[in-house]
Design an enzyme around this catalytic site. Structure first.
Site, short mmCIF file in Angstrom:
data_model
loop_
_atom_site.label_atom_id
_atom_site.label_comp_id
_atom_site.label_asym_id
_atom_site.label_seq_id
_atom_site.Cartn_x
_atom_site.Cartn_y
_atom_site.Cartn_z
N SER A 13 22.73 42.05 -0.05
CA SER A 13 23.61 40.93 -0.36
C SER A 13 22.73 39.71 -0.59
O SER A 13 21.96 39.69 -1.56
CB SER A 13 24.71 40.73 0.69
OG SER A 13 24.26 40.18 1.88
N HIS A 40 26.50 42.72 -2.92
CA HIS A 40 27.67 41.89 -2.65
C HIS A 40 27.69 40.74 -3.65
O HIS A 40 26.66 40.13 -3.93
CB HIS A 40 27.60 41.30 -1.24
CG HIS A 40 27.74 42.32 -0.17
ND1 HIS A 40 27.51 42.04 1.15
CD2 HIS A 40 28.08 43.64 -0.21
CE1 HIS A 40 27.71 43.12 1.88
NE2 HIS A 40 28.05 44.10 1.07
N ASP A 133 26.83 45.20 6.65
CA ASP A 133 27.25 46.25 5.72
C ASP A 133 26.02 47.06 5.31
O ASP A 133 24.94 46.52 5.09
CB ASP A 133 27.90 45.63 4.48
CG ASP A 133 28.48 46.68 3.54
OD1 ASP A 133 28.82 47.78 4.01
OD2 ASP A 133 28.57 46.40 2.33
#
Length: 190
Positions: A13, A40, A133
């Site tokens: 991300s 992301h 994540d």
């Protein structure tokens, strides 16, 4: 890992775009293993990651489309606002179910799906990021006897994601982007 890898799944991300470009930059256009990249991004963000990657890589960068078949020589980019799954026939499936880890696409979804299809022939790489994540997906890859690689936290722009993965997958390899790139080059069938 006895068998040759059949897929590389990579996620990140915050800081992940730059880290993934560093890792993928010198791979040849004929690279023998398909690469799936889940980054992301803001759900309402306009602009194409594909253009950024296409300009900087020899590999062909494409945004994943429903039922598209996985092929070598490509970097498959997860589209904004869709979870990406791999099917048993090596095609993609896009999903708009609930956010996972506050994200869609969620790295965990793609990592888990790839490990279900390719098991020990999966390489999971988790890069810089500001969430957790990817950690449980990387653990799942590792449990399926695939390879788990995490970007060196000290090198990452944001170390939250790498540190979470290292804590959850003690058997992972911790490498800086140069060493990840060298490792991926060593896997290429010339």
């Amino acid at each position: 890992m006895e068998a040759a890898p059949k897929v590389i799944v990579m996620g990140g991300s915050w800081g992940g775009i730059q880290a993934s470009l560093s890792v993928l930059q010198n791979l040849p256009e004929t690279y023998s293993i398909p690469i799936i990249l889940v980054l992301h991004r803001l759900r309402n963000q306009e602009g194409s990651l594909q253009e950024v990657f296409d300009k900087k890589l020899a590999l062909k960068a494409v945004e994943i489309e429903e039922k598209e078949a996985l092929r070598p020589g490509y970097v498959y980019l997860a589209p904004a606002n869709y979870h990406v799954l791999l099917e048993k026939d090596h095609t993609f499936s896009l999903d708009v179910s609930e956010l996972e880890n506050y994200s869609r696409p969620a790295i965990d979804v793609t990592f888990t799906s790839a490990a279900d299809v390719f098991s020990e022939n999966t390489i999971g790489i988790l890069l810089s990021g500001a969430s957790k994540d990817g950690s449980s997906g990387l653990k799942y890859i590792f449990e399926k006897r695939g390879m788990a690689i995490v970007q060196e936290p000290e090198e990452a722009e944001v170390d939250t994601m790498p540190l979470a993965a290292i804590a959850m997958v003690p058997g992972c390899f911790i490498l800086d982007t140069e060493r990840i790139k060298a490792f991926l080059l060593s896997l290429h069938d010339r």
